[in-house]
Enzyme design. Structure first.
Site, short mmCIF file in Angstrom:
data_model
loop_
_atom_site.label_atom_id
_atom_site.label_comp_id
_atom_site.label_asym_id
_atom_site.label_seq_id
_atom_site.Cartn_x
_atom_site.Cartn_y
_atom_site.Cartn_z
CE1 TYR A 124 -31.11 10.76 -27.01
CE2 TYR A 124 -29.71 12.54 -27.78
CZ TYR A 124 -30.96 12.02 -27.57
OH TYR A 124 -32.07 12.74 -27.92
CE LYS A 171 -30.53 -3.29 -16.93
NZ LYS A 171 -31.82 -3.54 -16.35
CG ASP A 204 -34.48 -2.30 -15.10
OD1 ASP A 204 -33.61 -1.86 -14.34
OD2 ASP A 204 -34.51 -3.49 -15.48
CG ASP A 228 -33.88 11.16 -24.75
OD1 ASP A 228 -34.42 12.27 -24.77
OD2 ASP A 228 -34.13 10.26 -25.58
MG MG Z 1 -35.94 13.58 -25.26
#
Ligand code: MG
Ligand code: NAI
Length: 332
Positions: A124, A171, A204, A228
């Site tokens: 990010y 992950k 996931d 996020d």
């Molecule tokens: Mg967001």
């Protein structure tokens, strides 16, 4: 005594919901004097800078800010004002409580989750390079400093707020180095601390488990990008983005903002739900130790949200932003 707080209304629905939030806080007698500053798309277009120096200075002086959503162009244009702000002020911890609102019916009852998101690095951070005409590298940055402090923050948060369990989403099966380090660090610090039960879940599968039964989780610790994405998923569990608040915290500075964005599809239509920003302001009032006023606003807000017809359209009601605001003020 009054607190000087930086207010960044932002873009899209920002002005409308910031106006609503200010009206509610004023009606509740919150001792806040707003220092209004700009950031985001309008700032980039008008001042050539999505995060003007004056805005940063104001937040550094006040140490507390309330921020509306800012628009970031897709695929080109200026870098996100949010990413810049979090990095410039080292607001390393994002805290997003996701709680069912009494009376707001969703598929799940009594959801009570907290997302703790590393806020400064990972994918990010958007460190990218086009190395050949056909190849782009997007770097996922994982440092010991940021990883340690977010893991310690999450453990301290659980103890302070008497939460039962910390789940690390990752992950690490695929990104063995970066996510592996994130997971190992959290486990190691939890074992040294010895007070907070910790487990983990591949991100996931975490999403599947959250939509199947969110009540099996308590506090989630996630790196920046997973945080996020999972934040919006969790907002959907309790009624949508119109409801969920957040805080971006550094050592001294705190910037409060909703999880949602600038909602261009409904901007300027007096339709937006101001609840998430009002809830962010409530978090801010708790941070300032204005507990009584925070509780009064919370109780007025919940009283209004209990009545379906008084809600905004995202929650199936018929009130517009200003009507909803007046209902909250009447309940106060
Ligand atoms: Mg967001
Ligand atoms: P969004 O969160 O703005 O909107 C997603 C959907 O939720 C839309 O249908 C919108 O109408 C609805 N929604 C969001 N907030 C609402 C509210 N308060 N009341 C009623 N409905 C609401 O996400 P989107 O459309 O993906 O992004 C729009 C822009 O916002 C982009 O430029 C993005 O970069 C930016 N953004 C900014 C954030 C921030 O400043 N913290 C966070 C997320 C996105």
């Amino acid at each position: 005594m009054s607190y000087s707080v930086t207010l960044i209304p932002g873009d899209g629905i920002g002005e409308e919901i910031a106006e609503s939030m200010q009206q509610v806080l004023k009606a509740a007698g919150a001792p806040i004097s707003w220092d209004k500053q700009s950031a985001g798309l309008k700032a980039a277009q008008e001042l050539g800078n999505a995060l003007p120096e004056a805005t940063l200075k104001s937040i550094q002086n006040n140490q507390v800010a309330l921020k509306g959503p800012t628009t970031t162009p897709i695929g080109s244009g200026h870098k996100s004002a949010n990413v810049l702000l979090r990095q410039a002020l080292d607001l390393y911890a994002s805290v997003r409580p996701v709680k069912s609102v009494p009376g707001v019916q969703t598929r799940y009852d009594n959801v009570d989750l907290v997302i703790i998101r590393e806020n400064t690095e990972g994918l990010y951070a958007a460190q990218e390079a086009q190395v050949t005409p056909d190849t782009i590298l997007s770097f996922k940055v994982v440092t010991k400093k940021a990883t340690h402090r977010i893991a310690q923050f999450a453990l301290d948060y659980c103890k302070k707020h008497k939460r039962q369990r910390l789940t690390v989403g990752h992950k690490a099966n695929i990104m063995k180095l970066g996510d592996g380090f994130f997971l190992d660090t959290a486990r190691e610090l939890a074992s040294i601390d010895g007070k907070v039960p910790i487990d983990d879940c591949i991100v996931d599968a975490l999403c599947m488990k959250l939509v199947t039964n969110p009540n099996q989780f308590d506090v989630l610790l996630l790196e920046n990008l997973y945080g996020d994405i999972v934040s919006d998923l969790c907002a959907g569990l309790v009624g949508g983005l119109g409801l969920v608040p957040g805080a971006n915290l550094g050592e001294k500075i705190a910037v409060f903002e909703s999880v949602h964005g600038s909602a261009p599809d409904i901007a300027g239509k007096n339709k937006a739900n101001p609840t998430a920003l009002i809830q962010s302001a409530i978090m801010m009032l708790y941070h300032l130790n204005e507990t009584n006023i925070a509780q009064q606003i919370e109780s007025a807000l919940y009283q209004v949200l209990k009545k379906p017809e008084l809600r905004t359209s995202d929650l199936g009601g018929s009130a517009n932003t200003q009507e909803f605001t007046q209902h909250v003020i009447s309940a106060l």
